[in-house]
Write a protein that holds these residues in place. Structure first.
Motif, mmCIF file in Angstrom:
data_model
loop_
_atom_site.group_PDB
_atom_site.id
_atom_site.type_symbol
_atom_site.label_atom_id
_atom_site.label_comp_id
_atom_site.label_asym_id
_atom_site.label_seq_id
_atom_site.Cartn_x
_atom_site.Cartn_y
_atom_site.Cartn_z
ATOM 1 N N GLY A 291 66.310 4.374 37.090
ATOM 2 C CA GLY A 291 65.612 4.920 38.244
ATOM 3 C C GLY A 291 64.111 4.752 38.226
ATOM 4 O O GLY A 291 63.431 5.133 39.179
ATOM 5 N N LYS A 292 63.557 4.191 37.163
ATOM 6 C CA LYS A 292 62.107 4.017 37.065
ATOM 7 C C LYS A 292 61.746 2.533 37.016
ATOM 8 O O LYS A 292 62.469 1.732 36.424
ATOM 9 C CB LYS A 292 61.572 4.701 35.811
ATOM 10 N N ARG A 293 60.624 2.200 37.622
ATOM 11 C CA ARG A 293 60.134 0.822 37.573
ATOM 12 C C ARG A 293 59.463 0.586 36.215
ATOM 13 O O ARG A 293 58.612 1.373 35.794
ATOM 14 C CB ARG A 293 59.145 0.553 38.702
ATOM 15 N N ILE A 294 59.850 -0.490 35.557
ATOM 16 C CA ILE A 294 59.349 -0.747 34.209
ATOM 17 C C ILE A 294 58.893 -2.202 34.097
ATOM 18 O O ILE A 294 59.108 -3.018 34.996
ATOM 19 C CB ILE A 294 60.441 -0.480 33.147
ATOM 20 N N ASP A 295 58.296 -2.516 32.938
ATOM 21 C CA ASP A 295 57.896 -3.887 32.628
ATOM 22 C C ASP A 295 58.755 -4.402 31.474
ATOM 23 O O ASP A 295 59.532 -3.653 30.879
ATOM 24 C CB ASP A 295 56.403 -3.933 32.258
ATOM 25 N N TYR A 296 58.569 -5.683 31.143
ATOM 26 C CA TYR A 296 59.400 -6.320 30.109
ATOM 27 C C TYR A 296 59.335 -5.567 28.778
ATOM 28 O O TYR A 296 60.357 -5.338 28.130
ATOM 29 C CB TYR A 296 58.959 -7.774 29.923
ATOM 30 N N LEU A 297 58.144 -5.165 28.347
ATOM 31 C CA LEU A 297 57.984 -4.545 27.034
ATOM 32 C C LEU A 297 58.380 -3.073 26.994
ATOM 33 O O LEU A 297 58.360 -2.456 25.931
ATOM 34 C CB LEU A 297 56.535 -4.687 26.564
ATOM 35 N N ASP A 298 58.754 -2.507 28.139
ATOM 36 C CA ASP A 298 59.116 -1.089 28.181
ATOM 37 C C ASP A 298 60.524 -0.824 27.664
ATOM 38 O O ASP A 298 60.905 0.338 27.466
ATOM 39 C CB ASP A 298 58.994 -0.551 29.610
ATOM 40 N N VAL A 299 61.308 -1.868 27.492
ATOM 41 C CA VAL A 299 62.681 -1.719 27.002
ATOM 42 C C VAL A 299 62.944 -2.738 25.898
ATOM 43 O O VAL A 299 62.261 -3.757 25.803
ATOM 44 C CB VAL A 299 63.722 -1.919 28.135
ATOM 45 N N ASP A 300 63.937 -2.444 25.053
ATOM 46 C CA ASP A 300 64.328 -3.419 24.046
ATOM 47 C C ASP A 300 65.439 -4.308 24.598
ATOM 48 O O ASP A 300 65.849 -4.179 25.761
ATOM 49 C CB ASP A 300 64.746 -2.739 22.736
ATOM 50 N N THR A 301 65.928 -5.207 23.769
ATOM 51 C CA THR A 301 66.912 -6.187 24.243
ATOM 52 C C THR A 301 68.173 -5.532 24.765
ATOM 53 O O THR A 301 68.703 -5.926 25.812
ATOM 54 C CB THR A 301 67.261 -7.177 23.110
ATOM 55 N N GLU A 302 68.681 -4.532 24.066
ATOM 56 C CA GLU A 302 69.919 -3.885 24.497
ATOM 57 C C GLU A 302 69.727 -3.143 25.813
ATOM 58 O O GLU A 302 70.591 -3.157 26.689
ATOM 59 C CB GLU A 302 70.431 -2.950 23.402
#
Length: 365
Positions: A291-302
């Motif tokens: 539900g939140k807008r994020i960037d590439y580095l905000d999450v890990d691969t999984e």
């Protein structure tokens, strides 16, 4: 004819394959001696690296990294664990037999445990010292050659091995390659200070591709008939494995991150002709995660598996652009597409390819 080709210290070499390539060029009348220079510090891929590459990948089951099984991962692992063998070692009658003997004690046990065939030390010594003799005429001081060329104002082009998101540190780990492939790694991989690099060109298709089993997350992946259509039209099959590449819409979130990470000075956009005929063209401009807008580095691969892409739709074009050589002659919809990429990434597009031939290239001012 005056170009020199350098295989620097950061490259891992399959000597058998390299010797065959040299032979094939010489048969075509291409002069290789005196133009090809190989660093004696380059590490050597052995047969056991290829065997282990397959064993390790199979052991991962459904989460295979889809390695090409050419030994790149294991040879880099040996390099950092002090078991690597360099090209120069193949020329030393005392050092190479001792090193290969130490290494095979370990490799044999691993391969045997997984049901692989035995390894013969004598065969390795004979085969690889012979490779060393054949490659000896091409060994040179690549550090000196490259730095002299740069310092004297000659044109030097460094070619990256993979896409940025296969980088071992910044890519979608573990679905990556074995080493760092950033432009800044030219210092370690070739011995040229990155401060001397005056231009860094990012090469981008108008869509994404990836060769693997499907285990790596790819937020903009296209599936079904449309993916097959693009794949066949663009001949998107692995150069080494022949496997069909996965296809995705252009992901500007990743491109913008890559531009910042690499300090790109300009973009070369390829395969523009493949998009001809599409009524509309989606481009990813953001990610939504929980539900939140994020960037590439905000999450890990999984977590990237759960990301939903935010698309901006562009009107397509139906005109044949494969013969256009000037940017201002492109269809307006096509130019709008490219100019949005420039604004979003903050990097100017300088090269656009509209076909596979050299003359199917637009140089944009």
């Amino acid at each position: 004819k005056n170009t020199k080709c350098i295989i620097a210290n950061g490259v891992v070499i399959d000597p058998k394959e390299l010797i065959e390539e040299i032979k094939s060029l010489e048969k075509l009348g291409v002069k290789v001696k005196g133009r090809l220079f190989i660093s004696p510090r380059a590490h050597i891929v052995h047969h056991y690296h290829k065997i282990l590459d397959g064993i390790f990948d199979e052991a991962k089951g459904d989460y295979k990294t889809a390695t090409t099984r050419r030994g790149n991962g294991p040879v880099h692992a040996d390099k950092v664990s002090y078991y690597g063998i360099k090209l120069n070692d193949l020329l030393n009658k005392k050092i190479y037999p001792r090193k290969i003997n130490e290494i095979l004690k370990i490799k044999k046990r691993i391969i045997k445990e997984f049901g692989g065939s035995s390894l013969n030390k004598v065969k390795f010594v004979d085969e690889y010292t012979n490779y060393g003799r054949k490659l000896k005429p091409f060994i040179g001081n690549t550090f000196k050659i490259l730095n002299n060329a740069v310092d004297n104002g000659h044109d030097v082009l460094f070619e990256g091995a993979h896409g940025i998101f296969l980088d071992n540190d910044w890519g979608t780990y573990p679905y990556v390659t074995a080493s760092s492939i950033l432009p800044s790694n030219i210092g370690a991989g070739a011995g040229v200070n990155p401060k001397k690099i005056d231009k860094t060109i990012g090469v981008v298709r108008v869509y994404l591709t990836r060769v693997d089993t499907g285990a790596c997350p790819m937020p903009t992946e296209i599936k079904g008939k449309l993916a097959n259509f693009i794949r066949e039209k663009a001949n998107e099959f692995g150069a080494t494995t022949g496997r069909p590449r996965r296809i995705g819409w252009l992901d500007l979130v990743q491109i913008r991150f890559a531009a910042k990470l690499c300090g790109l000075s300009e973009l070369a956009v390829t395969k523009a002709d493949i998009l001809t005929g599409f009524k509309s063209i989606p481009v990813c401009i953001g990610y939504i995660y929980k539900g939140k807008r994020i960037d590439y580095l905000d999450v890990d691969t999984e977590e990237l598996r759960e990301v939903k892409p935010i698309y901006k739709e562009f009107k397509g074009w139906h005109e044949d652009i494969s013969k256009i050589v000037k940017y201002n002659k492109l269809p307006n919809n096509c130019k709008e597409y490219f100019e949005f990429i420039e604004r979003f990434t903050s990097v100017k597009i300088k090269i656009i390819s509209v076909g596979p031939e050299n003359n199917q290239t637009i140089l944009k001012s």
